[in-house]
Enzyme design. Sequence first.
Site, PDB file in Angstrom:
ATOM      1  N   TYR A 394       0.788  -1.233   0.000  1.00  0.00           N
ATOM      2  CA  TYR A 394       0.000   0.000   0.000  1.00  0.00           C
ATOM      3  C   TYR A 394       0.826   1.293   0.000  1.00  0.00           C
ATOM      4  O   TYR A 394       0.414   2.286  -0.592  1.00  0.00           O
ATOM      5  CB  TYR A 394      -0.935   0.034   1.210  1.00  0.00           C
TER       6      TYR A 394
ATOM      7  N   GLY B  64      -9.410  -5.715  -1.238  1.00  0.00           N
ATOM      8  CA  GLY B  64      -8.553  -4.924  -0.363  1.00  0.00           C
ATOM      9  C   GLY B  64      -9.215  -4.448   0.916  1.00  0.00           C
ATOM     10  O   GLY B  64     -10.042  -5.137   1.501  1.00  0.00           O
ATOM     11  N   SER B  65      -8.842  -3.250   1.317  1.00  0.00           N
ATOM     12  CA  SER B  65      -9.162  -2.706   2.626  1.00  0.00           C
ATOM     13  C   SER B  65     -10.656  -2.513   2.845  1.00  0.00           C
ATOM     14  O   SER B  65     -11.426  -2.298   1.907  1.00  0.00           O
ATOM     15  CB  SER B  65      -8.457  -1.363   2.772  1.00  0.00           C
ATOM     16  N   SER B  66     -11.035  -2.510   4.120  1.00  0.00           N
ATOM     17  CA  SER B  66     -12.420  -2.218   4.498  1.00  0.00           C
ATOM     18  C   SER B  66     -12.734  -0.734   4.366  1.00  0.00           C
ATOM     19  O   SER B  66     -13.853  -0.315   4.595  1.00  0.00           O
ATOM     20  CB  SER B  66     -12.665  -2.674   5.931  1.00  0.00           C
ATOM     21  N   GLY B  67     -11.716   0.070   4.015  1.00  0.00           N
ATOM     22  CA  GLY B  67     -11.961   1.489   3.741  1.00  0.00           C
ATOM     23  C   GLY B  67     -12.584   1.720   2.365  1.00  0.00           C
ATOM     24  O   GLY B  67     -12.702   2.857   1.928  1.00  0.00           O
TER      25      GLY B  67
END
Lengths: 425, 139
Positions: A394, B64-67
């Site tokens: 990331y 991917g992210s929970s954002g």
Amino acid sequence: MKLTDVEQGMLDGAEGAAVQKAMDLLIRYGEALGAERLVETNNVCGTFVAAGPMIREFASKGNDAIFSEFNLDSTEHVAMPPVKAYTCHLIMGIDSEHPEMRQVSEDAARVQTEGEKFFGAKGINMLSTCTPYQVGNVPVMGEHCAWMESSAVIYCNSVLGARTNTEGRESTGAASITGRIPYFGLHIPENRHATHLVDVRVSVDDMMDWGLLGYAIGEMVEEDIPVFRGLESQPSLIKLKHFGAAAASSGGVEMYHMPSVTPETRSEEGALGGSAPRASWIYGPQERRAAYEKLNSTASSADVDFIMLGCPHNSIEQVWQVARLLEGRRISPNTSLWVFTPRALKEVADRSGYTDVIKAAGGHVLSDTCPAISRIMPKGTRVVATDSAKQAHYLPAITGVQAWFGSVADCVEAAVAGRWTGGLR
Amino acid sequence: MSMIVLHGRKVVGGVSEGEALVTRETISGWGGIDPRTGKVVETRHELCGVSFKDKILVFPGAKGSSGWSQYFHLARLAGTAPKAILYNRTTTKVALGAVVMRVPALTDFDRDPLSIIEDGDWVRVDADRGIVEITKKSS
């Protein structure tokens, strides 16, 4: 969606405007999923404080406005009631106790401190970590949860056997004040079986091996549920923490089965629920090397400025390991070394003397955030080294830096020498 | 002029039309897009550097992210959201993201939109009726 009488009451406003907005969001969300009903939850992990740079711009409108917009998806601003479900706060924007992080305005720091007070008073526990399961929130098998944080979700489902989908900021906000979440996906037992088989044909032993396996299989299975064959060594909390975070970064893995390691199955057949796998993958030396090369694909300069350890937040065992590697040494004047651990474990690191050892070597022990979330790194950072597959994935995308991925020992050597000499071994 | 029609399940209602932006790769929200510009920023993504602002975004799903939802929520507030979204794989990330983006959204199609819609095609999405009308760029 079918609602119970209590849920219908919430939707009709019996428990106030905020609960009504929350129920309205849960229904819009449940219908978007195709869910038929809601399920009760008393374990919510979410994000509430205005932490990110863009949300801080919204902060002048106050915490009720932040909660309404970002936790309820409500343009109309309503007053936040006390939470109904046990709710923990995940990772934050800055570590307000450390001047190294104070590259944000006093205003931003104040927004966070005031937010912690506001949401704390509503009943939200300020664990302030991406790893709530390391500091007291350890759900039990079968428990319905509503968690954000992809690395925590995969741990919760797979290692603990509790049930959660990857929730978002808005759905955890609504869950916190209603005690409800859509009954969908991994809440439903039939959906928890493995769909894919991963045949591991290379030794997976140390931390770096587990990170590489996770990163490789995330790309292979994406959102599906793998069961593993051929894993021989016994993993620990820190290895599965790293593995899961990597798999949830390169893909969207929310659950996996390792027979006799994870609790929901003792056999490959059991994991697959009697069905044949929809697809099978092989993880061998070639796949391992490919994962390593992808993780290091942004790096070209060996001159490392910044070493980042602790994504997901380090366990106390990992802080101890870093302290042992640094004992009696001094990092290069051209590098910075930051180690992240939950605030509650920082206390243990302080008491155990690890923080002093790391500081004496020129490093810092930080909590509450990480560079990818805060976008804060030592000034002038161009090249990062990290032992985290997730952070290596990331950080270049978010901040434009180069990132080296390697073992914690490679990272500490890079900190001391100021040069990256790690590699795949 | 030929028009192709797809039928899908409503995720978020509403009607919208615009130019298609198509990717066969799943999209990350947090760490995958910049809500200020509407651009994909994931380094190895085929759309890296490309903006979805005001496009009809056609993609397999979220990763991917929970954002994810929060970042597309921010894109709406910043005015960089797509005009509509069409995706194949329902997950909590993409469903919640669609809800808070408040743009017409459809999934569960009778034919795979990724094999029919191409970049630049003109796409009209009537999510209330579950209909996608595609006018090919080449026709």
